[in-house]
Design a protein around this motif. Structure first.
Motif, short mmCIF file in Angstrom:
data_model
loop_
_atom_site.label_atom_id
_atom_site.label_comp_id
_atom_site.label_asym_id
_atom_site.label_seq_id
_atom_site.Cartn_x
_atom_site.Cartn_y
_atom_site.Cartn_z
N LEU A 280 0.69 -1.10 0.08
CA LEU A 280 -0.07 0.06 0.20
C LEU A 280 1.10 1.28 -0.07
O LEU A 280 0.58 2.32 -0.61
N SER A 281 1.99 1.20 0.82
CA SER A 281 2.71 2.49 1.02
C SER A 281 3.31 2.56 -0.39
O SER A 281 3.49 3.65 -0.86
N ALA A 282 3.79 1.55 -0.93
CA ALA A 282 4.79 1.73 -2.45
C ALA A 282 3.37 2.36 -3.53
O ALA A 282 4.07 3.34 -4.27
N LEU A 283 2.16 1.60 -3.32
CA LEU A 283 1.29 2.19 -4.59
C LEU A 283 1.19 3.74 -4.02
O LEU A 283 1.01 4.70 -5.02
N GLY A 454 -25.40 -0.53 6.57
CA GLY A 454 -25.79 -0.62 5.15
C GLY A 454 -25.71 -1.98 4.46
O GLY A 454 -25.94 -2.95 5.09
N VAL A 455 -25.28 -1.81 3.08
CA VAL A 455 -25.43 -2.80 2.27
C VAL A 455 -24.03 -3.80 2.56
O VAL A 455 -23.93 -4.93 2.27
N GLY A 456 -23.20 -3.37 3.15
CA GLY A 456 -21.97 -3.99 3.31
C GLY A 456 -20.91 -4.12 1.85
O GLY A 456 -21.38 -3.37 1.06
N MET A 457 -20.17 -5.05 2.23
CA MET A 457 -19.29 -5.15 0.88
C MET A 457 -18.89 -6.71 0.61
O MET A 457 -19.25 -7.70 1.16
N SER A 458 -18.77 -6.83 -0.97
CA SER A 458 -18.22 -8.26 -1.37
C SER A 458 -16.95 -8.58 -0.78
O SER A 458 -16.25 -7.56 -0.32
N ASP A 459 -16.62 -9.69 -0.84
CA ASP A 459 -15.50 -10.27 -0.32
C ASP A 459 -14.14 -9.70 -1.24
O ASP A 459 -13.27 -9.30 -0.34
N GLU A 460 -14.18 -9.53 -2.41
CA GLU A 460 -13.05 -8.81 -3.25
C GLU A 460 -13.05 -7.47 -2.68
O GLU A 460 -11.86 -7.00 -2.45
N THR A 461 -14.14 -6.61 -2.25
CA THR A 461 -14.08 -5.36 -1.76
C THR A 461 -13.16 -5.15 -0.34
O THR A 461 -12.36 -4.60 -0.17
N LYS A 462 -13.79 -6.38 0.39
CA LYS A 462 -13.01 -6.35 1.75
C LYS A 462 -11.49 -6.59 1.45
O LYS A 462 -11.03 -6.03 2.46
N GLN A 463 -11.43 -7.37 0.62
CA GLN A 463 -9.70 -7.56 0.32
C GLN A 463 -9.05 -6.34 -0.09
O GLN A 463 -7.96 -6.28 0.35
N LYS A 464 -9.70 -5.60 -0.88
CA LYS A 464 -8.83 -4.55 -1.60
C LYS A 464 -9.25 -3.08 -0.94
O LYS A 464 -8.82 -2.01 -1.53
N PRO A 468 -5.14 2.04 -2.87
CA PRO A 468 -5.55 3.06 -3.52
C PRO A 468 -6.11 2.91 -4.89
O PRO A 468 -5.80 1.92 -5.67
N LEU A 469 -6.86 4.04 -5.40
CA LEU A 469 -7.53 3.66 -6.87
C LEU A 469 -8.53 2.52 -6.64
O LEU A 469 -9.28 2.42 -7.73
N TYR A 470 -8.74 1.75 -5.76
CA TYR A 470 -9.85 0.75 -5.92
C TYR A 470 -11.37 1.46 -5.63
O TYR A 470 -11.39 1.74 -4.24
N THR A 471 -12.16 1.32 -6.47
CA THR A 471 -13.56 1.79 -6.40
C THR A 471 -14.43 0.95 -6.72
O THR A 471 -14.09 0.35 -8.06
N THR A 472 -15.53 0.95 -6.27
CA THR A 472 -16.61 0.30 -7.05
C THR A 472 -17.62 1.13 -7.97
O THR A 472 -18.54 0.83 -8.57
N LEU A 473 -17.00 2.31 -7.68
CA LEU A 473 -17.79 3.36 -8.58
C LEU A 473 -16.84 4.02 -9.68
O LEU A 473 -16.86 5.35 -9.71
N ARG A 474 -16.27 3.17 -10.38
CA ARG A 474 -15.31 3.90 -11.43
C ARG A 474 -16.21 4.48 -12.49
O ARG A 474 -17.11 3.93 -12.92
N GLY A 475 -15.67 5.67 -12.71
CA GLY A 475 -16.50 6.59 -14.11
C GLY A 475 -17.68 6.99 -13.47
O GLY A 475 -18.63 7.67 -14.03
N LYS A 476 -18.00 6.77 -12.08
CA LYS A 476 -19.54 7.27 -11.50
C LYS A 476 -18.98 8.57 -10.42
O LYS A 476 -19.46 8.37 -9.39
N MET A 483 -10.51 5.44 1.30
CA MET A 483 -10.03 4.42 2.33
C MET A 483 -8.68 4.45 2.30
O MET A 483 -8.04 3.87 3.34
N HIS A 484 -7.94 4.60 1.20
CA HIS A 484 -6.46 4.60 1.30
C HIS A 484 -5.83 5.62 2.27
O HIS A 484 -4.97 5.55 2.78
#
Ligand SMILES: Nc1ncnc2c1ncn2[C@@H]1O[C@H](COP(=O)(O)OP(=O)(O)O)[C@@H](O)[C@H]1O
Ligand SMILES: [Mg+2]
Length: 522
Positions: A280-283, A454-464, A468-476, A483-484
């Motif tokens: 995370l630090s490198a990213l 709320g609705v909570g998160m998927s397993d992938e979202t929990k992992q990531k 940085p730059l991880y979003t489920t609302l890319r382009g929105k 969170m980073h």
């Protein structure tokens, strides 16, 4: 009962006294019998001799009278003389004959050679014979009669001797041996190896030495038993101690193993956290560097765009109105392009600002002591206008005296990002969501718990989530930097830790922040 009487009979049969007495009695009887036989023989012989001599006397006394009567043929005289002889005590048979017709007999002629025959002499001339026999049976009966009292006395004496002997043996030997045996048996049956109560007598005989020997033996056995008991007690104490020690060691060993296992788990967790943190630090560093590098040319682009806009305005003013009418469409396109350029450049500049911020550089004063409750309340107050448009609620559970050393801005940024994420992502399609912010403390740390329903998160979202730059609302509108940034602020700036906890509903973040500012990050 029958066994007891049987035992008694058996013990009498085996009794030493009985056997010794029997032997003595048999011996004494044998000797007595021999002595009696000898006495009888002696008396018999004496009696025999007496009879023989009295027979001779009778012969001598009557010979001349018989010879005279025979000479004169005085038969009646002869008969009287024969009767007289026969009446003598010792004589059982008499015969007078003249070797002719005269034959006077008295008694029954015995068939043995004890008949004394003597010639009857008249004036030196043998005229007949006198035969006298004595009765052997009367010799024997006389003998018996003579010695009977002595025999009875002997028998009585022997019997008395036997009885006294048995009594003495019984008292001196048998009863003492039996008492000894009884006491020994009693001790054996009850396992009581104490000295005998039977006292040795002053005579120091064999039984006394037996008693003394047994007493010594029982003393030794008692000593041995005591030593054995002491040794057994010591052994059991040692065993118990050993067991305790083994238990203690096992317990310590188990504790050590548990600690080692925990350390291993901690080490693995730390290792994966370190790897994650490194990644995370490198990213984050890369993104910050990109932001930094692009910021300058982007600023230049913005300046150029602004100049270009001014140039176009100046150009429009300088142009005659006819010419403007002619170039109206082109001018409109230029205006539109400039506006588009302006919008996108500004958005890019904003994004680059966000890129730069993820490095979580200096935000406010780190050394000030802040009240956690006040900081939370301030954040909520800032966001109230936004919250008012919805029906969502925020519950705060925090003691007013919770203080920590750090930047209030940093804490505000963290909470703002978390709340904005709940509103944007968690409460998507939810009208009345609830956010809870709970705070507590222990000796060293402030523990902050943030949760929404709320609705909570998927397993992938929990992992990531913290990448940085991880979003489920890319382009929105999502940038994936929130969170980073939260992660970086908590870990790098506040030297704390943040973890996403498992929950059935919504999301739960657990943060721990040191109360005092730390120098080293974990
Ligand atoms: N409270 C939440 N509820 C559900 N999903 C969340 C929540 N907070 C964060 N997320 C998820 O984590 C992702 C990363 O969040 P963030 O880094 O803030 O990026 P962004 O908000 O720009 O998408 C989000 O795209 C979203 O999918
Ligand atoms: Mg966000």
């Amino acid at each position: 009962m029958s066994t007891r009487s049987g035992n008694l009979v058996d013990s009498i049969r085996r009794s030493i006294v009985r056997r010794v007495s029997l032997s003595i009695i048999v011996t004494v009887l044998a000797i007595g019998t021999v002595a009696m036989a000898a006495i009888i023989c002696w008396h018999y012989q004496r009696q025999y001799d007496d009879f023989e001599s009295s027979t001779s006397n009778v012969t001598n006394a009557y010979s001349s009278a018989i010879a005279g009567a025979m000479w004169h043929l005085d038969t009646s005289q002869l008969n009287l003389l024969a009767d007289g002889i026969q009446q003598q005590e010792s004589v059982s048979y008499v015969r007078i004959n003249d070797r002719g017709a005269l034959n006077i007999e008295r008694g029954i002629r015995p068939y043995h050679r004890d008949i004394q025959t003597s010639d009857l002499l008249y004036n030196g001339t043998p005229i007949g014979q006198l035969e006298i026999a004595f009765n052997r049976e009367s010799v024997f009966s006389t003998t018996i009669q003579t010695i009977l009292p002595s025999l009875i006395a002997l028998l009585v004496g022997l019997s008395l001797f036997g009885i006294i002997l048995v009594v003495i043996l019984q008292r001196v030997v048998s009863s003492r041996i039996q008492s000894l045996a009884l006491e020994v048996r009693d001790r054996l049956e009850n396992n009581r190896f104490e000295p005998l109560s039977l006292q040795p007598s002053s005579s120091h005989d064999e039984i006394d030495s037996l008693i003394r020997t047994f007493n010594k033996l029982s003393e030794r056995i008692l000593d041995e038993l005591q030593q054995k008991t002491v040794a057994q007690q010591q052994l059991s104490v040692v065993n118990l101690e050993l067991e305790d020690r083994v238990k203690l060691r096992t317990y310590h060993l188990q504790e050590t193993v548990t600690q080692l296992n925990q350390t291993l788990i901690d080490l693995n967790t730390t290792q994966s956290k370190l790897i994650e943190a490194e990644k995370l630090s490198a990213l984050g560093g890369m993104i910050a560097a990109i932001g930094h590098e692009i910021e300058t040319p982007l600023g230049l682009c913005l300046t150029v765009q602004s100049c270009l806009k001014n140039d176009v305005i100046a150009l429009k003013r300088a142009m005659p109105s006819g010419a403007i009418n002619q170039t109206q469409d082109a001018m409109a396109a230029v205006d539109e392009s400039l506006a588009m350029l302006d919008r996108n450049l500004k958005r890019s500049a904003e994004l680059m600002k966000g890129f730069k911020e993820v490095s979580a550089g200096q935000i406010g004063d780190d050394r000030q002591r802040i009240s956690l409750l006040e900081t939370i309340q301030e954040v909520v107050a800032v966001l109230t206008p936004k919250l008012r448009q919805t029906k969502h609620t925020i519950n705060i559970d925090c003691a007013s005296n919770l203080m920590l050393q750090g930047s209030a801005t940093a804490i505000s940024q963290v909470l703002t990002n978390l709340i904005m994420n709940s509103l944007t992502h968690g409460f998507h399609n939810i009208d009345e969501g609830e956010i809870r912010i709970q705070a507590g403390e222990n000796h060293e740390w402030i523990i902050l718990r943030y949760s929404d329903n709320g609705v909570g998160m998927s397993d992938e979202t929990k992992q990531k989530i913290f990448e940085p730059l991880y979003t489920t609302l890319r382009g929105k509108g999502g940038t994936g930097l929130g969170m980073h940034l939260v992660y970086n602020i908590i870990r790098q700036r506040l030297k704390g830790d943040i973890t996403l906890e498992e929950s059935d509903v919504g999301v739960v973040f657990r943060m721990q922040i040191p109360k005092q500012k730390r120098r080293q990050a974990s």
